[in-house]
Design a protein around this motif. Structure first.
Motif, short mmCIF file in Angstrom:
data_model
loop_
_atom_site.label_atom_id
_atom_site.label_comp_id
_atom_site.label_asym_id
_atom_site.label_seq_id
_atom_site.Cartn_x
_atom_site.Cartn_y
_atom_site.Cartn_z
N GLY A 77 -3.20 -0.84 12.06
CA GLY A 77 -2.66 -2.19 12.07
C GLY A 77 -1.15 -2.18 12.13
N ARG A 78 -0.59 -3.39 12.14
CA ARG A 78 0.87 -3.53 12.21
C ARG A 78 1.40 -3.99 10.85
NH1 ARG A 78 4.35 -7.74 15.86
NH2 ARG A 78 6.36 -6.84 15.35
N PRO A 79 2.06 -3.08 10.14
CA PRO A 79 2.59 -3.44 8.81
C PRO A 79 3.68 -4.51 8.90
CG PRO A 79 2.59 -1.06 9.13
CD PRO A 79 2.29 -1.68 10.46
N GLU A 80 3.81 -5.27 7.85
CA GLU A 80 4.90 -6.23 7.72
C GLU A 80 6.23 -5.48 7.58
OE1 GLU A 80 6.94 -9.80 7.27
OE2 GLU A 80 4.82 -9.57 7.73
N ASN A 81 6.20 -4.40 6.80
CA ASN A 81 7.41 -3.65 6.46
C ASN A 81 7.00 -2.22 6.13
OD1 ASN A 81 10.17 -3.34 5.76
ND2 ASN A 81 9.66 -3.61 3.61
N ILE A 82 7.86 -1.26 6.45
CA ILE A 82 7.61 0.13 6.09
C ILE A 82 8.83 0.67 5.36
CG2 ILE A 82 7.16 2.48 6.92
CD1 ILE A 82 5.73 1.28 9.32
N VAL A 130 0.85 -1.19 0.00
CA VAL A 130 0.00 0.00 0.00
C VAL A 130 0.89 1.24 0.00
CG1 VAL A 130 -1.91 -1.17 1.17
CG2 VAL A 130 -0.23 0.07 2.53
N LEU A 131 0.45 2.27 -0.70
CA LEU A 131 1.17 3.54 -0.73
C LEU A 131 0.40 4.53 0.12
CD1 LEU A 131 2.02 3.79 -4.56
CD2 LEU A 131 3.28 2.64 -2.74
N ILE A 132 1.12 5.27 0.96
CA ILE A 132 0.48 6.24 1.84
C ILE A 132 1.20 7.57 1.72
CG2 ILE A 132 -0.07 6.82 4.23
CD1 ILE A 132 -0.52 3.88 4.74
N GLY A 133 0.47 8.57 1.20
CA GLY A 133 0.99 9.92 1.10
C GLY A 133 0.83 10.63 2.43
N ILE A 134 1.88 11.29 2.87
CA ILE A 134 1.83 12.01 4.14
C ILE A 134 1.31 13.41 3.86
CG2 ILE A 134 3.21 12.89 6.06
CD1 ILE A 134 5.01 10.44 5.70
N GLN A 135 0.23 13.76 4.56
CA GLN A 135 -0.40 15.07 4.38
C GLN A 135 0.52 16.18 4.87
OE1 GLN A 135 -2.96 15.92 2.83
NE2 GLN A 135 -4.76 14.69 3.27
N PRO A 136 0.51 17.33 4.25
CA PRO A 136 -0.33 17.65 3.11
C PRO A 136 0.35 17.40 1.76
CG PRO A 136 0.61 19.69 3.97
CD PRO A 136 1.12 18.56 4.83
N ARG A 137 1.63 17.64 1.63
CA ARG A 137 2.24 17.71 0.30
C ARG A 137 2.74 16.37 -0.25
NH1 ARG A 137 2.03 22.84 -1.28
NH2 ARG A 137 3.50 22.52 -2.97
N GLY A 138 2.88 15.38 0.61
CA GLY A 138 3.25 14.05 0.13
C GLY A 138 2.13 13.39 -0.66
N THR A 139 0.92 13.86 -0.45
CA THR A 139 -0.22 13.26 -1.15
C THR A 139 -0.17 13.56 -2.65
OG1 THR A 139 -1.64 15.15 -0.65
CG2 THR A 139 -1.70 13.32 0.88
N TYR A 140 0.33 14.72 -3.04
CA TYR A 140 0.44 15.04 -4.46
C TYR A 140 1.43 14.10 -5.15
CZ TYR A 140 -1.86 19.28 -2.92
OH TYR A 140 -2.74 20.16 -2.34
N VAL A 148 4.46 1.85 1.98
CA VAL A 148 5.44 2.81 1.47
C VAL A 148 4.93 4.20 1.82
CG1 VAL A 148 6.69 3.71 -0.53
CG2 VAL A 148 6.07 1.27 -0.43
N PHE A 149 5.60 4.85 2.77
CA PHE A 149 5.30 6.25 3.08
C PHE A 149 5.87 7.11 1.96
CE2 PHE A 149 5.38 5.42 7.90
CZ PHE A 149 4.00 5.34 7.97
N ILE A 150 5.11 8.13 1.56
CA ILE A 150 5.55 9.01 0.48
C ILE A 150 5.44 10.45 0.96
CG2 ILE A 150 5.07 9.78 -1.88
CD1 ILE A 150 3.97 6.94 -2.39
N ASP A 151 6.55 11.19 0.85
CA ASP A 151 6.56 12.60 1.23
C ASP A 151 7.43 13.37 0.24
OD1 ASP A 151 5.74 14.77 2.71
OD2 ASP A 151 6.88 14.26 4.50
N ASP A 152 7.19 14.68 0.17
CA ASP A 152 7.92 15.47 -0.82
C ASP A 152 9.36 15.74 -0.41
OD1 ASP A 152 7.12 17.27 1.15
OD2 ASP A 152 6.55 18.84 -0.26
N VAL A 153 9.57 16.17 0.83
CA VAL A 153 10.92 16.53 1.29
C VAL A 153 11.20 15.85 2.63
CG1 VAL A 153 12.47 18.42 1.97
CG2 VAL A 153 10.78 18.79 0.16
#
Length: 179
Positions: A123-128, A34-44, A100-105
């Motif tokens: 929940g508890r992810p297998e891997n981050i 799963v991909l997770i964008g970190i608010q606010p700017r990682g979501t773009y 997968v956490f996604i952020d701009d900077v």
């Protein structure tokens, strides 16, 4: 204040495709990712990557979420102005998933530490893993490093890195701003 272009629209597009290919190499069909964008700017960045993966590389049904970390930050009570929370939108369980956490900077690492705490509610992810467009490598306060980086940059003193996204700012450009 001076402003220098670090990446233009074409360079950002090339980097996004490279990052998408790296994700495919490591996650293949994304069945358990799963991909997770970190608010606010990682979501773009996250939305753009999902679009590239689905439309250009034919990866079907990628799970995408948005994570607000506002009240998980260690400095949210130290600011003069009240913080405005963003929206968390995760409509799936992350239990035993590759996240997968996604952020701009990536700057100090504090936002990622906050995201690590916040994701536990789902929940508890297998891997981050961590994917960032810009890695400011000499600015860490915490021992956090990206697994995927678009560009590594060394900035000094009071310089800032700002990412403009066409969805929000009207153009795709990364700037180094010197105050």
């Amino acid at each position: 204040m001076s402003k220098k272009i670090l990446l233009n629209s074409k360079e950002i597009n090339i980097i996004l495709h490279r990052l998408a290919c790296q994700l495919i190499e490591n996650h293949n069909n994304f069945e358990n990712t799963v991909l997770i964008g970190i608010q606010p700017r990682g979501t773009y960045l996250a939305e753009r990557l999902v679009s590239i993966l689905e439309n250009d590389y034919n990866v079907p049904k990628i799970k995408l979420g948005q994570l607000d970390i506002t009240f998980y930050r260690d400095d949210f009570r130290r600011r003069d102005a009240p913080l405005e929370a963003n929206k968390t939108n995760i409509n799936f369980i992350v239990e035993d998933k590759n996240v997968v956490f996604i952020d701009d900077v990536l700057f100090s690492g504090r936002s990622i530490r906050s995201a690590l705490t916040a994701i536990q509610s789902f929940g508890r992810p297998e891997n981050i893993e961590l994917l960032v467009l810009i890695d400011r490598r000499f600015s860490r306060h915490l021992p956090i490093q990206p697994d995927y980086r678009g560009r590594q940059v060394d900035v000094i003193n009071k310089e800032r890195v700002t990412v403009n996204w066409k969805e929000k700012d009207g153009n795709d450009t990364v700037y180094i701003i010197n105050n």
